[in-house]
Design a protein around this motif. Structure first.
Motif, PDB file in Angstrom:
ATOM      1  N   SER A  90       0.971  -1.216   0.055  1.00 26.48           N
ATOM      2  CA  SER A  90       0.056   0.125   0.021  1.00 26.48           C
ATOM      3  C   SER A  90       0.858   1.317   0.010  1.00 26.48           C
ATOM      4  CB  SER A  90      -0.817   0.026   1.120  1.00 26.48           C
ATOM      5  OG  SER A  90       0.052   0.101   2.299  1.00 26.48           O
ATOM      6  N   LYS A  91       0.259   2.454  -0.080  1.00 28.17           N
ATOM      7  CA  LYS A  91       1.101   3.644  -0.031  1.00 28.17           C
ATOM      8  C   LYS A  91       1.849   3.871   1.086  1.00 28.17           C
ATOM      9  CE  LYS A  91      -2.054   6.283  -3.305  1.00 28.17           C
ATOM     10  NZ  LYS A  91      -2.924   7.455  -3.425  1.00 28.17           N
ATOM     11  N   GLY A  92       1.195   3.421   2.276  1.00 29.30           N
ATOM     12  CA  GLY A  92       1.885   3.503   3.487  1.00 29.30           C
ATOM     13  C   GLY A  92       3.016   2.470   3.610  1.00 29.30           C
ATOM     14  N   THR A  93       2.778   1.549   2.809  1.00 28.32           N
ATOM     15  CA  THR A  93       4.067   0.337   2.874  1.00 28.32           C
ATOM     16  C   THR A  93       5.037   0.859   2.151  1.00 28.32           C
ATOM     17  OG1 THR A  93       2.427  -1.367   3.005  1.00 28.32           O
ATOM     18  CG2 THR A  93       4.670  -2.064   2.474  1.00 28.32           C
ATOM     19  N   TYR A  94       4.899   1.727   0.990  1.00 28.26           N
ATOM     20  CA  TYR A  94       5.928   2.423   0.205  1.00 28.26           C
ATOM     21  C   TYR A  94       6.935   3.158   1.335  1.00 28.26           C
ATOM     22  CZ  TYR A  94       3.084   0.675  -3.781  1.00 28.26           C
ATOM     23  OH  TYR A  94       2.516  -0.130  -4.526  1.00 28.26           O
ATOM     24  N   ALA A  95       6.317   3.896   1.858  1.00 29.89           N
ATOM     25  CA  ALA A  95       7.033   4.791   2.788  1.00 29.89           C
ATOM     26  C   ALA A  95       7.793   4.123   3.795  1.00 29.89           C
ATOM     27  CB  ALA A  95       6.054   5.789   3.624  1.00 29.89           C
ATOM     28  N   GLY A  96       7.111   3.017   4.295  1.00 28.56           N
ATOM     29  CA  GLY A  96       8.124   2.102   5.493  1.00 28.56           C
ATOM     30  C   GLY A  96       8.924   1.239   4.753  1.00 28.56           C
ATOM     31  N   LEU A  97       8.746   1.158   3.401  1.00 25.95           N
ATOM     32  CA  LEU A  97       9.960   0.407   2.658  1.00 25.95           C
ATOM     33  C   LEU A  97      11.257   1.435   2.338  1.00 25.95           C
ATOM     34  CD1 LEU A  97       8.049  -1.754   0.074  1.00 25.95           C
ATOM     35  CD2 LEU A  97       9.375  -2.730   1.940  1.00 25.95           C
ATOM     36  N   MET A  98      10.862   2.500   2.222  1.00 28.72           N
ATOM     37  CA  MET A  98      11.951   3.479   1.941  1.00 28.72           C
ATOM     38  C   MET A  98      12.723   3.545   3.188  1.00 28.72           C
ATOM     39  SD  MET A  98      11.501   7.431   0.560  1.00 28.72           S
ATOM     40  CE  MET A  98      10.619   6.806  -1.073  1.00 28.72           C
ATOM     41  N   ILE A  99      11.892   3.763   4.499  1.00 28.76           N
ATOM     42  CA  ILE A  99      12.639   3.964   5.559  1.00 28.76           C
ATOM     43  C   ILE A  99      13.608   2.605   5.853  1.00 28.76           C
ATOM     44  CG2 ILE A  99      12.447   4.212   8.186  1.00 28.76           C
ATOM     45  CD1 ILE A  99       9.835   5.905   7.374  1.00 28.76           C
ATOM     46  N   LYS A 100      13.017   1.626   5.605  1.00 28.56           N
ATOM     47  CA  LYS A 100      13.636   0.101   5.930  1.00 28.56           C
ATOM     48  C   LYS A 100      14.904   0.457   4.793  1.00 28.56           C
ATOM     49  CE  LYS A 100      12.949  -4.703   5.245  1.00 28.56           C
ATOM     50  NZ  LYS A 100      12.156  -5.731   4.743  1.00 28.56           N
ATOM     51  N   GLY A 101      14.769   0.540   3.659  1.00 27.91           N
ATOM     52  CA  GLY A 101      16.160   0.802   2.865  1.00 27.91           C
ATOM     53  C   GLY A 101      17.087   1.665   3.478  1.00 27.91           C
ATOM     54  N   PHE A 102      16.732   2.681   3.744  1.00 28.51           N
ATOM     55  CA  PHE A 102      17.441   3.816   4.363  1.00 28.51           C
ATOM     56  C   PHE A 102      18.230   3.158   5.555  1.00 28.51           C
ATOM     57  CE2 PHE A 102      18.684   7.175   7.270  1.00 28.51           C
ATOM     58  CZ  PHE A 102      19.403   8.020   6.518  1.00 28.51           C
ATOM     59  N   LEU A 103      17.592   2.816   6.577  1.00 25.04           N
ATOM     60  CA  LEU A 103      18.074   2.198   7.761  1.00 25.04           C
ATOM     61  C   LEU A 103      19.231   0.933   7.670  1.00 25.04           C
ATOM     62  CD1 LEU A 103      14.910   2.461  10.262  1.00 25.04           C
ATOM     63  CD2 LEU A 103      16.946   4.152  10.019  1.00 25.04           C
ATOM     64  N   LEU A 104      18.551  -0.032   6.714  1.00 30.93           N
ATOM     65  CA  LEU A 104      19.176  -1.087   6.737  1.00 30.93           C
ATOM     66  C   LEU A 104      20.729  -0.740   5.915  1.00 30.93           C
ATOM     67  CD1 LEU A 104      19.417  -4.218   6.750  1.00 30.93           C
ATOM     68  CD2 LEU A 104      18.503  -4.258   4.382  1.00 30.93           C
ATOM     69  N   ASN A 105      20.774   0.140   4.997  1.00 33.16           N
ATOM     70  CA  ASN A 105      21.896   0.648   4.582  1.00 33.16           C
ATOM     71  C   ASN A 105      22.935   1.624   5.500  1.00 33.16           C
ATOM     72  OD1 ASN A 105      23.918   0.585   2.357  1.00 33.16           O
ATOM     73  ND2 ASN A 105      23.016   2.482   1.483  1.00 33.16           N
ATOM     74  N   PHE A 106      22.103   2.442   6.231  1.00 35.23           N
ATOM     75  CA  PHE A 106      22.679   3.498   7.116  1.00 35.23           C
ATOM     76  C   PHE A 106      23.402   2.637   8.195  1.00 35.23           C
ATOM     77  CE2 PHE A 106      22.968   7.064  10.045  1.00 35.23           C
ATOM     78  CZ  PHE A 106      23.527   7.974   9.195  1.00 35.23           C
ATOM     79  N   ILE A 107      22.777   1.513   8.719  1.00 35.57           N
ATOM     80  CA  ILE A 107      23.669   0.856   9.927  1.00 35.57           C
ATOM     81  C   ILE A 107      24.585   0.238   9.629  1.00 35.57           C
ATOM     82  CG2 ILE A 107      21.363   0.618  11.174  1.00 35.57           C
ATOM     83  CD1 ILE A 107      21.271  -2.277  10.496  1.00 35.57           C
ATOM     84  N   ASN A 108      25.107  -0.118   8.307  1.00 35.22           N
ATOM     85  CA  ASN A 108      26.127  -0.620   7.775  1.00 35.22           C
ATOM     86  C   ASN A 108      27.220   0.186   7.430  1.00 35.22           C
ATOM     87  OD1 ASN A 108      28.038  -2.361   6.664  1.00 35.22           O
ATOM     88  ND2 ASN A 108      26.921  -3.094   5.114  1.00 35.22           N
ATOM     89  N   ILE A 109      28.138   0.236   8.867  1.00 31.30           N
ATOM     90  CA  ILE A 109      29.407   1.407   8.870  1.00 31.30           C
ATOM     91  C   ILE A 109      30.199   1.058   7.717  1.00 31.30           C
ATOM     92  CG2 ILE A 109      30.860  -0.006  10.389  1.00 31.30           C
ATOM     93  CD1 ILE A 109      29.939   3.745  10.580  1.00 31.30           C
ATOM     94  N   GLY A 110      30.163  -0.280   7.229  1.00 25.17           N
ATOM     95  CA  GLY A 110      31.066  -0.708   6.097  1.00 25.17           C
ATOM     96  C   GLY A 110      30.980   0.507   4.732  1.00 25.17           C
ATOM     97  N   VAL A 111      29.702   0.618   4.699  1.00 24.76           N
ATOM     98  CA  VAL A 111      29.216   1.319   3.385  1.00 24.76           C
ATOM     99  C   VAL A 111      29.781   2.953   3.570  1.00 24.76           C
ATOM    100  CG1 VAL A 111      27.238   2.538   2.033  1.00 24.76           C
ATOM    101  CG2 VAL A 111      26.917   0.259   3.247  1.00 24.76           C
ATOM    102  N   LEU A 112      29.866   3.386   4.874  1.00 24.23           N
ATOM    103  CA  LEU A 112      30.343   4.705   4.896  1.00 24.23           C
ATOM    104  C   LEU A 112      32.015   4.407   4.370  1.00 24.23           C
ATOM    105  CD1 LEU A 112      30.736   7.542   5.901  1.00 24.23           C
ATOM    106  CD2 LEU A 112      30.853   6.715   8.155  1.00 24.23           C
TER     107      LEU A 112
END
Length: 219
Positions: free
Chosen positions: A102-124
């Motif tokens: 749903s539209k709400g899920t899209y926002a949640g998935l965007m946040i999920k993508g951001f957080l999953l990438n952001f917590i990986n300090i190896g990416v930085l």
């Protein structure tokens, strides 16, 4: 300028195929929830990359030194990934797997993508290393750096779109049992990535010197 763009294209393509938790979650999300869901998740990932890239650009060697002196950051990020992977692995499938977003899920998935990438300090660490290596070859010119990394991000995103489209084709073959199996494999992948980050955090400092490693690559 054209040379900078040409140099950035293969790097953007390779970045899209770097194996890690984001790679597998993107494929799983696209296959189970569809194209829009995959794009939403990927937007979050790209935003996190841009944030890391900006941090890397404005911090450069100082932040590299801090990462080398504080490997606990890798342990922290690794623990989060480890717990997240365990949750995915042991979580029982619901009676009806929701294959629609749903539209709400899209926002949640965007946040999920951001957080999953952001917590990986190896990416930085990756973006920091790239800035340090590529910056001098671009004469540290802000305009050239902007063109180079913008091209890299765009190619990265376009490649991800093709991955999402390919993963979406699998949707018709996904039964409940196959979805459960995919999620368990995904959980294991994330667990392994978390353990790798934790191990990095416990390595002796001389084996964890990011700055020295980058200098070796550039020689």
């Amino acid at each position: 300028m054209i040379d900078d763009i040409q140099a950035a294209i293969p790097l953007g393509f390779l970045l899209a195929f770097m194996i890690g938790p984001v790679f597998f979650v993107l494929l799983e999300t696209s296959a189970t929830k569809g194209f829009r869901a995959g794009i939403s998740f990927d937007f979050g990932v790209i935003i996190a990359d841009i944030v890391f890239l900006l941090i890397a650009y404005f911090s450069s060697f100082q932040l590299l030194e801090n990462l080398s002196n504080q490997p606990g950051l890798f342990v922290f990020g690794g623990m989060i990934l480890l717990v997240y992977g365990i949750v995915i692995f042991v979580k029982k499938a619901s009676k009806k797997e929701n294959l629609k977003a749903s539209k709400g899920t899209y926002a949640g998935l965007m946040i999920k993508g951001f957080l999953l990438n952001f917590i990986n300090i190896g990416v930085l660490a990756f973006w920091l290393g790239l800035i340090v290596i590529v910056g001098p070859s671009l004469d540290n010119d802000p305009n050239r750096i902007l063109v180079f990394f913008s091209t890299m991000i765009i190619v990265y995103f376009m490649t991800d779109v093709f991955k999402i489209l390919l993963a979406k084709q699998l949707k018709g073959y996904l039964t409940k049992d196959r979805i459960v199996m995919i999620k368990k494999i995904l959980g294991l992948v994330i667990i392994v990535c978390g353990i790798v980050l934790i191990i990095k955090g416990f390595l002796p400092k001389e084996k964890f010197d990011i700055k020295e490693g980058i200098e070796r690559i550039s020689e």
